[in-house]
Scaffold this motif. Structure first.
Motif, PDB file in Angstrom:
ATOM      1  N   GLN A   3       0.861  -1.169   0.000  1.00 61.76           N
ATOM      2  CA  GLN A   3       0.000   0.000   0.000  1.00 61.76           C
ATOM      3  C   GLN A   3       0.903   1.226   0.000  1.00 61.76           C
ATOM      4  O   GLN A   3       1.732   1.385   0.891  1.00 61.76           O
ATOM      5  CB  GLN A   3      -0.905   0.001   1.236  1.00 61.76           C
ATOM      6  CG  GLN A   3      -1.890  -1.161   1.278  1.00 61.76           C
ATOM      7  CD  GLN A   3      -2.750  -1.136   2.511  1.00 61.76           C
ATOM      8  OE1 GLN A   3      -2.713  -0.200   3.295  1.00 61.76           O
ATOM      9  NE2 GLN A   3      -3.534  -2.183   2.686  1.00 61.76           N
ATOM     10  N   SER A   5       1.421   5.448  -0.083  1.00 63.83           N
ATOM     11  CA  SER A   5       0.756   6.700   0.269  1.00 63.83           C
ATOM     12  C   SER A   5       1.833   7.729   0.577  1.00 63.83           C
ATOM     13  O   SER A   5       3.033   7.456   0.509  1.00 63.83           O
ATOM     14  CB  SER A   5      -0.168   6.514   1.478  1.00 63.83           C
ATOM     15  OG  SER A   5       0.569   6.152   2.627  1.00 63.83           O
ATOM     16  N   ARG A   7       2.666  11.192   3.393  1.00 67.17           N
ATOM     17  CA  ARG A   7       2.237  11.876   4.608  1.00 67.17           C
ATOM     18  C   ARG A   7       3.235  12.973   4.944  1.00 67.17           C
ATOM     19  O   ARG A   7       4.406  12.907   4.533  1.00 67.17           O
ATOM     20  CB  ARG A   7       2.110  10.909   5.781  1.00 67.17           C
ATOM     21  CG  ARG A   7       3.416  10.244   6.190  1.00 67.17           C
ATOM     22  CD  ARG A   7       3.198   9.306   7.384  1.00 67.17           C
ATOM     23  NE  ARG A   7       2.443   8.127   6.994  1.00 67.17           N
ATOM     24  CZ  ARG A   7       1.881   7.294   7.869  1.00 67.17           C
ATOM     25  NH1 ARG A   7       1.980   7.535   9.170  1.00 67.17           N
ATOM     26  NH2 ARG A   7       1.238   6.225   7.467  1.00 67.17           N
ATOM     27  N   HIS A 126       6.958   9.618   1.362  1.00 63.12           N
ATOM     28  CA  HIS A 126       6.331   8.553   0.574  1.00 63.12           C
ATOM     29  C   HIS A 126       6.485   7.223   1.310  1.00 63.12           C
ATOM     30  O   HIS A 126       7.598   6.847   1.700  1.00 63.12           O
ATOM     31  CB  HIS A 126       6.962   8.454  -0.814  1.00 63.12           C
ATOM     32  CG  HIS A 126       6.912   9.733  -1.589  1.00 63.12           C
ATOM     33  ND1 HIS A 126       5.727  10.370  -1.905  1.00 63.12           N
ATOM     34  CD2 HIS A 126       7.911  10.509  -2.092  1.00 63.12           C
ATOM     35  CE1 HIS A 126       5.983  11.466  -2.580  1.00 63.12           C
ATOM     36  NE2 HIS A 126       7.302  11.589  -2.695  1.00 63.12           N
TER      37      HIS A 126
END
Length: 318
Positions: A3, A5, A7, A126
């Motif tokens: 997964q 994403s 932040r 990342h």
């Protein structure tokens, strides 16, 4: 499966080993910490006198919610210690390589020779999720041990333990020298290898247990492809497939092992009949007098049970 994403990373807890890489850790830590602060990140540095204290301090920081990430400045051994605090928390782990092997960083594409670039990877935020391995140690009072790269048993564990005690040479060559020294010692031992959810030669037996009884020089169990500074011992391992790869080196003479070592290091088996590879979700290894290492750290003596834990770690990646 992975997964991915992104932040914001504004505050980090940094675990350092300033003695990593035969002292190179000091310069790496100085450069990386300066870069983190230059980019506006609040840094809380942990330099504890023991592994247990390191884990306690990092856990405290995570529980207080003070950090957007935990950053290891050191090698695979320091990462191994820190896994006890960050595994299964969802708090991302950032890597600034400063060790001898740096195999997890290399697998993830984190720069291994540029601490400023590695610090930038942390700040850019990342993430991806990866699997970890977990070892049930034989002593009933021992907590399970996490690992990110490879658990070695038998000959390769003895090589790693010897290499860890050496001050020279640096990098991958250290493991070559240690292997040449260990090859004169106890060599082939009887193994029992029990596999659950085994995959071998492309055939899957979901949920089925199978066992191998064989004489072997070593059995390596990989979450990643490499250990020992880039040695491709499990060349087909995937970080997020929910399985562990096994490389079994069977009954070889010392001269055969010497000839095979370069191919093993390069991930080239040349269809050697005594080198076999398997995949499994869980493995139990039993062999008399065989030591184990995980991420290059001592992991006791066999028997041990090792399992894949899918998605157990979030890491910061380029």
């Amino acid at each position: 499966m992975t997964q991915n994403s992104s932040r914001a990373v504004r505050a980090v807890t940094v675990v350092t080993n300033r003695h990593a890489g035969l002292g190179a850790g000091q310069d790496v830590a100085t450069a990386a910490l300066a870069r983190l602060r230059e980019r506006g990140v609040e840094v809380a540095e942990v330099q504890a006198p023991s592994a247990a204290e390191t884990v306690r301090l990092v856990r405290d920081s995570i529980e207080r919610g003070n950090s957007d990430a935990v950053v290891c400045i050191g090698g695979d051994g320091l990462i191994n210690v820190t896994l006890d605090a960050v595994a299964r928390t969802g708090v991302p782990l950032g890597l600034v390589p400063a060790g001898t092997g740096n195999d997890l960083a290399r697998e993830l594409g984190v720069p291994t020779e540029d601490p400023i670039a590695a610090a930038d990877v942390v700040v850019d935020g990342h993430t991806r999720t990866i699997d970890l391995g977990q070892i049930d140690l034989p002593a009933p009072e021992s907590a399970p041990m996490w690992f990110a790269t490879v658990t070695g048993t038998g000959f390769d564990a003895r090589v790693t333990l010897r290499a860890n005690a050496m001050r020279w040479p640096r990098g991958r060559l250290r493991y070559t020298v240690a292997a040449l020294a260990e090859i004169s010692g106890r060599f082939t031992v009887p193994y029992r290898v029990e596999l659950t959810g085994a995959v071998t030669e492309g055939l899957t037996n979901p949920g089925a247990g199978s066992a191998l009884e064989l004489n072997a020089v070593m059995v390596a169990v990989g979450n990643t492809r490499t250990y020992g500074g880039g040695m491709l011992i499990c060349p087909d391992a995937v970080l997020d497939d929910g399985l562990l790869d096994l490389t079994v080196v069977g009954a070889l003479s010392r001269s055969e092992m010497l000839r095979l070592l370069p191919a093993l290091s390069a991930g080239k088996r040349q269809n050697h009949p005594e080198v076999k590879q398997y995949r499994a979700a869980e493995i139990t290894l039993t062999a008399p007098g065989a030591p184990a290492t995980a991420d290059g750290e001592p992991a006791g003596m066999l028997p041990i049970t090792i399992r894949a834990v899918p998605g157990a770690l979030t890491v910061l990646v380029p």
